[in-house]
Scaffold this motif. Structure first.
Motif, PDB file in Angstrom:
ATOM      1  N   LEU A  83       0.825  -1.203   0.000  1.00  0.00           N
ATOM      2  CA  LEU A  83       0.000   0.000   0.000  1.00  0.00           C
ATOM      3  C   LEU A  83       0.867   1.264   0.000  1.00  0.00           C
ATOM      4  O   LEU A  83       0.565   2.235  -0.706  1.00  0.00           O
ATOM      5  CB  LEU A  83      -0.930  -0.006   1.220  1.00  0.00           C
ATOM      6  CG  LEU A  83      -2.054  -1.048   1.216  1.00  0.00           C
ATOM      7  CD1 LEU A  83      -2.805  -1.032   2.545  1.00  0.00           C
ATOM      8  CD2 LEU A  83      -3.029  -0.787   0.065  1.00  0.00           C
ATOM      9  N   GLU A  84       1.926   1.240   0.787  1.00  0.00           N
ATOM     10  CA  GLU A  84       2.827   2.400   0.824  1.00  0.00           C
ATOM     11  C   GLU A  84       3.500   2.600  -0.528  1.00  0.00           C
ATOM     12  O   GLU A  84       3.695   3.734  -0.994  1.00  0.00           O
ATOM     13  CB  GLU A  84       3.885   2.221   1.924  1.00  0.00           C
ATOM     14  CG  GLU A  84       3.320   2.127   3.338  1.00  0.00           C
ATOM     15  CD  GLU A  84       2.687   3.428   3.814  1.00  0.00           C
ATOM     16  OE1 GLU A  84       2.916   4.477   3.173  1.00  0.00           O
ATOM     17  OE2 GLU A  84       1.945   3.390   4.823  1.00  0.00           O
ATOM     18  N   GLU A  85       3.841   1.477  -1.162  1.00  0.00           N
ATOM     19  CA  GLU A  85       4.464   1.544  -2.486  1.00  0.00           C
ATOM     20  C   GLU A  85       3.512   2.174  -3.493  1.00  0.00           C
ATOM     21  O   GLU A  85       3.900   3.041  -4.297  1.00  0.00           O
ATOM     22  CB  GLU A  85       4.844   0.126  -2.914  1.00  0.00           C
ATOM     23  CG  GLU A  85       5.467   0.028  -4.302  1.00  0.00           C
ATOM     24  CD  GLU A  85       5.701  -1.427  -4.698  1.00  0.00           C
ATOM     25  OE1 GLU A  85       5.654  -1.704  -5.913  1.00  0.00           O
ATOM     26  OE2 GLU A  85       5.911  -2.273  -3.801  1.00  0.00           O
ATOM     27  N   LEU A  86       2.243   1.777  -3.463  1.00  0.00           N
ATOM     28  CA  LEU A  86       1.256   2.315  -4.395  1.00  0.00           C
ATOM     29  C   LEU A  86       0.986   3.789  -4.133  1.00  0.00           C
ATOM     30  O   LEU A  86       0.679   4.550  -5.063  1.00  0.00           O
ATOM     31  CB  LEU A  86      -0.049   1.516  -4.298  1.00  0.00           C
ATOM     32  CG  LEU A  86       0.010   0.069  -4.778  1.00  0.00           C
ATOM     33  CD1 LEU A  86      -1.279  -0.670  -4.410  1.00  0.00           C
ATOM     34  CD2 LEU A  86       0.236   0.008  -6.295  1.00  0.00           C
ATOM     35  N   ALA A  87       1.090   4.192  -2.883  1.00  0.00           N
ATOM     36  CA  ALA A  87       0.815   5.588  -2.524  1.00  0.00           C
ATOM     37  C   ALA A  87       1.819   6.546  -3.140  1.00  0.00           C
ATOM     38  O   ALA A  87       1.559   7.764  -3.202  1.00  0.00           O
ATOM     39  CB  ALA A  87       0.793   5.740  -1.008  1.00  0.00           C
ATOM     40  N   SER A  88       2.957   6.040  -3.570  1.00  0.00           N
ATOM     41  CA  SER A  88       3.960   6.903  -4.207  1.00  0.00           C
ATOM     42  C   SER A  88       4.156   6.563  -5.690  1.00  0.00           C
ATOM     43  O   SER A  88       5.080   7.062  -6.324  1.00  0.00           O
ATOM     44  CB  SER A  88       5.304   6.771  -3.468  1.00  0.00           C
ATOM     45  OG  SER A  88       5.742   5.432  -3.478  1.00  0.00           O
ATOM     46  N   ASP A  89       3.278   5.702  -6.220  1.00  0.00           N
ATOM     47  CA  ASP A  89       3.347   5.301  -7.626  1.00  0.00           C
ATOM     48  C   ASP A  89       2.472   6.269  -8.437  1.00  0.00           C
ATOM     49  O   ASP A  89       1.240   6.224  -8.362  1.00  0.00           O
ATOM     50  CB  ASP A  89       2.846   3.859  -7.775  1.00  0.00           C
ATOM     51  CG  ASP A  89       2.947   3.334  -9.202  1.00  0.00           C
ATOM     52  OD1 ASP A  89       2.918   4.143 -10.152  1.00  0.00           O
ATOM     53  OD2 ASP A  89       3.032   2.102  -9.367  1.00  0.00           O
ATOM     54  N   VAL A  90       3.093   7.152  -9.210  1.00  0.00           N
ATOM     55  CA  VAL A  90       2.336   8.197  -9.902  1.00  0.00           C
ATOM     56  C   VAL A  90       1.351   7.613 -10.914  1.00  0.00           C
ATOM     57  O   VAL A  90       0.264   8.164 -11.120  1.00  0.00           O
ATOM     58  CB  VAL A  90       3.287   9.201 -10.594  1.00  0.00           C
ATOM     59  CG1 VAL A  90       4.055  10.014  -9.561  1.00  0.00           C
ATOM     60  CG2 VAL A  90       4.230   8.499 -11.559  1.00  0.00           C
ATOM     61  N   ASN A  91       1.735   6.507 -11.532  1.00  0.00           N
ATOM     62  CA  ASN A  91       0.840   5.890 -12.508  1.00  0.00           C
ATOM     63  C   ASN A  91      -0.405   5.310 -11.820  1.00  0.00           C
ATOM     64  O   ASN A  91      -1.536   5.472 -12.296  1.00  0.00           O
ATOM     65  CB  ASN A  91       1.568   4.801 -13.294  1.00  0.00           C
ATOM     66  CG  ASN A  91       2.648   5.368 -14.179  1.00  0.00           C
ATOM     67  OD1 ASN A  91       2.482   6.442 -14.782  1.00  0.00           O
ATOM     68  ND2 ASN A  91       3.790   4.686 -14.269  1.00  0.00           N
ATOM     69  N   PHE A  92      -0.172   4.634 -10.692  1.00  0.00           N
ATOM     70  CA  PHE A  92      -1.302   4.086  -9.956  1.00  0.00           C
ATOM     71  C   PHE A  92      -2.183   5.214  -9.419  1.00  0.00           C
ATOM     72  O   PHE A  92      -3.413   5.135  -9.460  1.00  0.00           O
ATOM     73  CB  PHE A  92      -0.824   3.191  -8.805  1.00  0.00           C
ATOM     74  CG  PHE A  92      -1.958   2.581  -8.018  1.00  0.00           C
ATOM     75  CD1 PHE A  92      -2.561   1.412  -8.448  1.00  0.00           C
ATOM     76  CD2 PHE A  92      -2.451   3.195  -6.866  1.00  0.00           C
ATOM     77  CE1 PHE A  92      -3.628   0.853  -7.744  1.00  0.00           C
ATOM     78  CE2 PHE A  92      -3.509   2.654  -6.155  1.00  0.00           C
ATOM     79  CZ  PHE A  92      -4.092   1.476  -6.598  1.00  0.00           C
TER      80      PHE A  92
END
Length: 850
Positions: free
Chosen positions: A67-76
């Protein structure tokens, strides 16, 4: 010993940028939004699949690190932002109802059903009835109707199907974990759970209420698994169709009585109540009881008020299909409730008896619903005819002509956005109008399919067939591994079906009348049909756990599937559900249906192939009886009703259709390897069938033909209860007097007359104390055939012209427009400005000898 536990619900710790993920997960718009679904699949593809495409369960299991990874994924985050915007725009935009019916802003419609099939991860449905109910909610949401669903939340839902090594259906009942489903407990402002109770003899049975967000439509589900109840009462909502008649009557009491009480408790008392099948028949009684208490009026008057705002939809084409309960059972479970309505058990039984004085007759839930709803409908044109015939033969309208029995029809549909494949959706985006999703019911929307290049349409559909074949192979391997199959069976699974072969699907509830094994009537002929793997079949479906003959059909098909002759060309997919159905209807070339006509009330599975470019080959029953033309598919037979001995004839007709019409059309190719005739049929099907056989059109019809009329009539009744009291007293006077009403004499020509002439018919009527204003005297006439049956009869009002002693004389004129034999007679029916006849009053008197 298990120690007593306390519980706390752990929710995902969503990073701030992803805060609305939980909101997205709890609104089932994701079920028919490819964009939102793909967002959740993107979080963790493996978990998405393992959780059965359940976003709430997914969020509960995904790791915090991910979840933390996705929170900084601009594409996601861009994808996530688009999904939130889609949900917001969907809920905010004015839809059809808001623009077309602004004067009905305060309308509330409650749709009661024993099951709802909305999405696979909420398994509270068994088959077509539930999926139709789910599609009804989805289209109500798309169209902006102020509608609420009401049902039951089953702890186990319907069973999961497993076939043993011999092909015999076994059932598993895994429990639903409510806290990992896209549902939420309804709470009061103080945080306590909303609950209601229903009177059972010697006790109250309590139910709490869960809410499901279906786009912008709420679905409320009642659950008796609460601490206040006795252990056996906690199990009332344990399983769908899983118990005997004792459990059944208990569930229907919670649905009809408890469901209405829940709406009142939440401050959502409806204007219109829609009973989807007789399961919710007790809703009519409870609504009348509610008005009875609110206005301090007797039950008869309260029922008269309530029925104005009720609609009953029947899906059953045979009398044996309705729920019936004997007197002992009703007394055991509903005597306390009957007393709360001021009735004895015998008086309560009369509400659901065809012949109210017949003490041996059980309480029929459909009759109970009919007696508490002014408006009633069937679910296809053919089913309307069947239902009117049933009501005439067995019900209160036995003295009325069949065509005047007050049961209309609204043909079922399917929610197209739930079944159309994303690949086909993208193709339509390129060639249909930009707002095609909002205008699925408009024939103009679908005319543009002719602009789709043949190569693109065929390529898209062929891709969907390939996806189905891959899915079937994966599913067959999983099935074999689950029951410990040998390596050869798993190897066969990997080679099952040909992605380029004509693929035919058959999937539905395995009731015997649907004749799932008709295709296997002549194995040599079937062998020649599939020879060279040029034709292949995919079967799926469940039998009711107690239906042993239907289980035997599954066993037979399983045996054929495993045989050396057919294992490459015939597959059976276990555990049929919405997800399996979606793969099938998107990828098959032809949908097969061969029930015993006219026992298919509507059927909807064949409609689902249409927007995906699929065609139908079916008995002319249900929806196909009105949808079929040679340009859009194939008919098996010529619309003959089933009778004993027709199986062999119709099996031969099925083989003839597949051998001589379907298969040659599919393999007839041009220089580009395109089946031109087939592609034109695909386009014709999408153009002609898609705009009509969808639930957007269906729900609009319900709104325009029933909901708004019921709302207007109910409001008039409630606003002027004194007028309603007068109306009830008038009905009572008619009922008391009617047995003495007689037509004593009819005078008119009985020999010959010329075309164009008009002649007078006069009748003398003994009104037994009623006034001429209390009745309508009609001249009933029409051409007659060789059997003296009237064809296309019509009526002419007769006017009062005086009296002869105690008799009233009426006169009417009849003109002869065509040559041939004309039949005529005279009839008398009740007449009141505020009463629908024969919807509310079934009294009719014919001239003697008629």
């Amino acid at each position: 010993m298990r120690p007593p536990l306390r519980f706390v619900q752990a929710k995902p710790a969503l990073p701030a940028p992803l805060g609305r993920l939980e909101e997205l997960a709890h609104n089932l718009l994701w079920d028919w939004s490819p964009n939102i679904r793909s967002l959740f699949a993107r979080i963790d593809h493996r978990l998405w699949k393992e959780t059965g495409a359940n976003p709430v369960a997914l969020l509960g299991r995904v790791g915090q690190e991910r979840l933390e990874e996705l929170a900084s994924d601009v594409n996601f985050l861009a994808h996530f932002g688009g999904a939130c915007e889609e949900l917001d725009a969907y809920k905010a935009r004015p839809a059809w109802f808001q623009t077309e019916h602004v004067e009905h802003a305060n309308l509330r419609i409650a749709y009661f059903s024993a099951e709802f099939g909305i999405t696979p991860c909420l398994p509270i449905y068994s088959g077509g009835l539930g999926v139709l109910a789910g599609d009804h909610l989805k289209s109500a949401s798309d169209l902006g109707l102020p509608l609420m669903g009401v049902g039951l939340l089953y702890q186990e839902g319907y069973f999961r199907q497993v076939l043993n090594a011999d092909g015999w259906q076994m059932e598993r009942y895994p429990p639903n974990d409510f806290h990992n489903l896209p549902i939420q407990l309804v709470r009061r402002p103080d945080g306590s759970a909303v609950s209601i109770y229903v009177q059972f003899p010697g006790r109250h049975v309590h139910a709490q209420v869960w809410r499901v967000e279906v786009g912008r439509v709420p679905l409320f589900l009642l659950d008796t698994n609460v601490d206040l109840n006795r252990p056996e009462d906690r199990g009332i909502t344990r399983s769908l169709y899983g118990g005997g008649v004792e459990l059944r009557i208990q569930q229907l009491m919670i649905l009809g009585i408890g469901g209405f009480r829940a709406l009142v408790e939440m401050g959502l008392e409806p204007t219109v109540c829609h009973m989807n099948e007789g399961h919710a028949g007790l809703l009519g009684v409870e609504r009348a009881r509610h008005l009875m208490q609110r206005h301090s009026i007797p039950y008869e008057l309260a029922r008269d008020l309530a029925e104005d705002g009720n609609l009953f939809t029947t899906h059953t084409p045979v009398p044996a299909g309705f729920d019936v309960f004997g007197r002992d059972l009703v007394e055991r479970h509903a005597s306390a409730y009957a007393a709360s309505v001021g009735m004895s058990v015998d008086e309560f039984m009369k509400l659901g008896r065809r012949k109210q004085g017949d003490q041996s007759e059980p309480l029929n839930m459909a009759i109970l619903a009919v007696r508490h709803a002014v408006r009633r409908n069937a679910v296809s044109a053919l089913h309307g005819k069947v239902s009117r015939r049933m009501a005439q033969d067995r019900g209160a309208w036995q003295h009325w002509p069949e065509e005047e029995v007050p049961i209309g029809h609204i043909t079922n549909g399917v929610h197209l956005r739930s079944v159309i494949a994303p690949e086909m959706e993208r193709l339509l985006d390129r060639y249909l109008s930009p707002d095609w999703r909002e205008r699925l019911y408009d024939p103009e929307t679908w005319k543009s399919v002719d602009a789709i290049p043949d190569e693109e349409l065929w390529r898209t559909h062929s891709e969907l067939r390939m996806q189905l074949v891959l899915y079937v192979r994966e599913r067959l391997a999983w099935q074999a591994g689950r029951r410990g199959g040998d390596p050869i069976e798993i190897e066969h699974a990997a080679a099952a079906l040909d992605p380029d072969a004509l693929t035919i699907g058959f999937a539905r509830r395995f009731a015997t009348y649907k004749r799932a094994t008709l295709l296997f009537s002549d194995l040599d002929r079937l062998d020649r049909l599939v020879d060279g793997r040029r034709v292949q079949f995919v079967f799926a479906g469940k039998a009711h756990p107690a239906d042993l003959p239907a289980k035997e059909l599954i066993k037979q098909i399983s045996g054929h599937v495993k045989s050396d002759r057919f294992f490459h060309s015939v597959a059976f997919l276990e555990d049929y559900d919405i997800e399996v159905a979606r793969h099938m209807v998107r990828g098959v070339d032809v949908w097969l249906n061969n029930p015993q006509r006219p026992r298919e009330a509507s059927g909807t599975s064949g409609m689902k192939v249409v927007p995906n470019g699929g065609l139908n080959c079916s008995i002319l029953d249900g929806w196909w009886d009105e949808g079929y033309t040679p340009e859009v598919g194939w008919a098996i037979g010529n619309g003959e009703d089933y009778e004993s001995g027709r199986d062999e004839l119709e099996a031969n007709a099925l083989y003839e259709a597949l051998e001589r019409r379907v298969r040659p059309c599919f393999y007839e190719r041009d220089a580009r390897d395109l089946p031109q005739r087939w592609i034109q049929m695909m386009k014709a099907g999408m153009r002609q069938l898609a705009p009509f056989f969808n639930t957007d059109r269906m729900v609009r019809d319900y709104c325009d033909q029933y909901y708004l009329a019921a709302a207007r009539q109910f409001r008039v009744s409630i606003d002027d209860p004194e007028a309603s009291r007068t109306r009830v007293e008038w009905k009572h006077r008619i009922r008391e007097t009617w047995p003495r009403v007689r037509i004593t004499r009819v005078e008119g020509p009985q020999a010959e007359a010329r075309v164009g002439e008009r002649f007078q018919v006069e009748a003398e009527v003994d009104l037994a104390g009623l006034s001429p204003e209390d009745v309508r005297v009609e001249l009933y006439h029409g051409q007659v055939d060789a059997l003296n049956e009237m064809t296309e009869p019509s009526t002419v009002p007769m006017e009062p012209v005086g009296t002869s002693g105690n008799l009233n004389r009426f006169r009417g004129a009849l003109g002869l427009g065509d040559s041939g034999r004309v039949g005529y007679t005279v009839r008398v029916i009740p007449s009141h400005a505020d009463i629908l006849v024969p919807h509310e009053m079934t009294h009719i008197r014919w001239a003697e000898g008629s």
